[in-house]
Scaffold this motif. Structure first.
Motif, mmCIF file in Angstrom:
data_model
loop_
_atom_site.group_PDB
_atom_site.id
_atom_site.type_symbol
_atom_site.label_atom_id
_atom_site.label_comp_id
_atom_site.label_asym_id
_atom_site.label_seq_id
_atom_site.Cartn_x
_atom_site.Cartn_y
_atom_site.Cartn_z
ATOM 1 N N ALA A 118 14.132 1.304 -8.160
ATOM 2 C CA ALA A 118 13.073 1.613 -7.202
ATOM 3 C C ALA A 118 13.080 0.553 -6.123
ATOM 4 C CB ALA A 118 11.717 1.665 -7.891
ATOM 5 N N SER A 119 12.629 0.926 -4.936
ATOM 6 C CA SER A 119 12.494 -0.076 -3.877
ATOM 7 C C SER A 119 11.147 0.101 -3.187
ATOM 8 C CB SER A 119 13.643 0.009 -2.871
ATOM 9 O OG SER A 119 13.558 1.161 -2.051
ATOM 10 N N SER A 120 10.691 -0.968 -2.566
ATOM 11 C CA SER A 120 9.457 -0.911 -1.784
ATOM 12 C C SER A 120 9.615 -1.784 -0.548
ATOM 13 C CB SER A 120 8.249 -1.334 -2.623
ATOM 14 O OG SER A 120 8.371 -2.669 -3.071
ATOM 15 N N LEU A 121 8.818 -1.495 0.447
ATOM 16 C CA LEU A 121 8.934 -2.178 1.735
ATOM 17 C C LEU A 121 8.816 -3.692 1.556
ATOM 18 C CD1 LEU A 121 9.370 -1.536 4.697
ATOM 19 C CD2 LEU A 121 6.886 -1.429 4.988
ATOM 20 N N ASP A 122 7.819 -4.074 0.782
ATOM 21 C CA ASP A 122 7.746 -5.446 0.309
ATOM 22 C C ASP A 122 7.053 -5.408 -1.047
ATOM 23 O OD1 ASP A 122 5.113 -6.243 2.654
ATOM 24 O OD2 ASP A 122 4.970 -5.374 0.663
ATOM 25 N N HIS A 123 6.761 -6.538 -1.620
ATOM 26 C CA HIS A 123 6.270 -6.570 -2.993
ATOM 27 C C HIS A 123 4.903 -5.899 -3.117
ATOM 28 C CE1 HIS A 123 3.961 -9.921 -1.378
ATOM 29 N NE2 HIS A 123 3.164 -9.782 -2.402
ATOM 30 N N ALA A 124 4.212 -5.707 -1.998
ATOM 31 C CA ALA A 124 2.854 -5.165 -2.048
ATOM 32 C C ALA A 124 2.807 -3.691 -1.661
ATOM 33 C CB ALA A 124 1.945 -5.970 -1.136
ATOM 34 N N ASP A 125 3.902 -2.997 -1.785
ATOM 35 C CA ASP A 125 3.968 -1.625 -1.304
ATOM 36 C C ASP A 125 4.368 -0.670 -2.408
ATOM 37 O OD1 ASP A 125 5.536 -0.150 1.685
ATOM 38 O OD2 ASP A 125 3.766 0.403 0.508
ATOM 39 N N THR A 126 4.223 0.613 -2.132
ATOM 40 C CA THR A 126 4.570 1.657 -3.092
ATOM 41 C C THR A 126 6.038 1.595 -3.458
ATOM 42 O OG1 THR A 126 2.878 3.084 -2.155
ATOM 43 C CG2 THR A 126 4.611 4.147 -3.448
ATOM 44 N N GLN A 127 6.322 1.784 -4.740
ATOM 45 C CA GLN A 127 7.696 1.825 -5.214
ATOM 46 C C GLN A 127 8.216 3.261 -5.180
ATOM 47 O OE1 GLN A 127 8.348 -0.341 -8.926
ATOM 48 N NE2 GLN A 127 6.614 -1.659 -8.468
ATOM 49 N N TYR A 128 9.400 3.436 -4.612
ATOM 50 C CA TYR A 128 10.055 4.738 -4.545
ATOM 51 C C TYR A 128 11.277 4.694 -5.456
ATOM 52 C CZ TYR A 128 7.097 5.398 -0.484
ATOM 53 O OH TYR A 128 6.013 5.505 0.345
ATOM 54 N N PHE A 129 11.358 5.677 -6.338
ATOM 55 C CA PHE A 129 12.407 5.675 -7.342
ATOM 56 C C PHE A 129 13.636 6.448 -6.898
ATOM 57 C CE2 PHE A 129 10.772 3.716 -11.198
ATOM 58 C CZ PHE A 129 9.433 3.582 -10.896
ATOM 59 N N PRO A 131 10.568 9.525 -11.371
ATOM 60 C CA PRO A 131 9.119 9.554 -11.138
ATOM 61 C C PRO A 131 8.783 9.592 -9.641
ATOM 62 C CG PRO A 131 9.714 7.859 -12.737
ATOM 63 C CD PRO A 131 10.988 8.325 -12.124
ATOM 64 N N GLU A 132 7.694 10.302 -9.349
ATOM 65 C CA GLU A 132 7.240 10.481 -7.974
ATOM 66 C C GLU A 132 5.762 10.100 -7.935
ATOM 67 O OE1 GLU A 132 6.581 14.403 -5.099
ATOM 68 O OE2 GLU A 132 7.040 14.594 -7.209
ATOM 69 N N LEU A 133 5.376 9.176 -7.051
ATOM 70 C CA LEU A 133 3.993 8.734 -6.989
ATOM 71 C C LEU A 133 3.099 9.842 -6.448
ATOM 72 C CD1 LEU A 133 2.034 6.293 -7.265
ATOM 73 C CD2 LEU A 133 2.423 5.902 -4.823
ATOM 74 N N ILE A 134 1.994 10.118 -7.167
ATOM 75 C CA ILE A 134 1.045 11.098 -6.647
ATOM 76 C C ILE A 134 -0.310 10.484 -6.325
ATOM 77 C CG2 ILE A 134 2.116 13.176 -7.594
ATOM 78 C CD1 ILE A 134 0.206 13.036 -9.929
ATOM 79 N N MET A 135 -0.691 9.414 -7.028
ATOM 80 C CA MET A 135 -1.992 8.799 -6.762
ATOM 81 C C MET A 135 -1.940 7.308 -7.075
ATOM 82 S SD MET A 135 -4.441 10.917 -5.771
ATOM 83 C CE MET A 135 -6.007 10.251 -6.315
#
Lengths: 113, 113
Positions: free
Chosen positions: A93-104, B44-48
């Protein structure tokens, strides 16, 4: 835009062999995570990179597991002397920075025979 | 005791009804909470996401958080067959989406036409 990509999608190996799993994060994402998901279980955290450095590797199960992210983008998870118990789906997973949503990413299914 | 617990299900729900999913967590320091949906064989996909006590609504989904009781729930209104999936509860000890997530085992939801 392109999402997180992982290669290979499937990897079958024999017990005792060495494997490398690759993760290509979303462009510009500085944080990268590796998780492992066994059948019927939720993902289990392995390691987290912020930039090039491993900020938290507390989830790596033992010293057979190692991960790198030398240029702060692509990451490789390396497993030495594979065991049958290592069989699982390895998710990145990655996120924009450590405080952001993780995308798998779609995951790599590893099967150790 | 597992850090994040969910009923594995399956939770069978008639189409159009409300699906109610629960999750409890053990770490009182947890500050951010997430619901991910995972279709079979997919990632996994974030929903909330929810960070404060109370309710948060997004379309047909409502997340509810009660930190005193250490539980978080997800309601799916007007359930559709396309909602059939495994729903993963995840918690993070930091007040942000980043850093490592601890997942529950997931609740499998089946929406019957």
């Amino acid at each position: 835009g392109a999402g997180v990509s992982q290669t290979p999608s499937n990897k079958v190996t024999e017990k005792g062999k060495y494997v490398e799993l690759r993760c290509d994060p979303i462009s510009g994402h500085t944080a990268l995570y590796w998780y492992r998901q066994s059948l019927g279980q939720g993902p289990e955290f392995l390691i987290y990179f912020q930039g090039t450095g491993a900020a938290d590797d507390s989830g790596l199960p033992n010293d057979r597991f190692f991960a790198v992210r030398p240029e702060g983008s692509v990451s490789t998870l390396k497993i030495q002397r594979t065991e049958r118990g290592d069989s699982a789906v390895y998710l990145c997973a990655s996120s924009l920075d450590h405080a952001d949503t993780q995308y798998f990413g779609p995951g790599t299914r590893l099967t150790v025979l | 005791q597992k850090e994040v617990e969910q009923n594995s299900g399956p939770l069978s729900v008639p189409e159009g009804a409300i699906a109610s999913l629960n999750c409890t967590y053990s770490d009182r320091g947890s500050q951010s909470f997430f619901w991910y949906r995972q279709y079979s064989g997919k990632s996994p996909e974030l929903i909330m996401s929810i960070y404060s006590n109370g309710d948060k609504e997004d379309g047909r989904f409502t997340a509810q958080l009660n930190k005193a009781s250490q539980y978080v729930s997800l309601l799916i209104r007007d359930s559709q067959p396309s909602d059939s999936a495994t729903y993963l509860c995840a918690v993070n000890p930091f007040k942000a989406a980043g850093n490592k997530l601890t997942f529950g085992g997931g609740t499998r939801v089946l929406v019957k036409p």
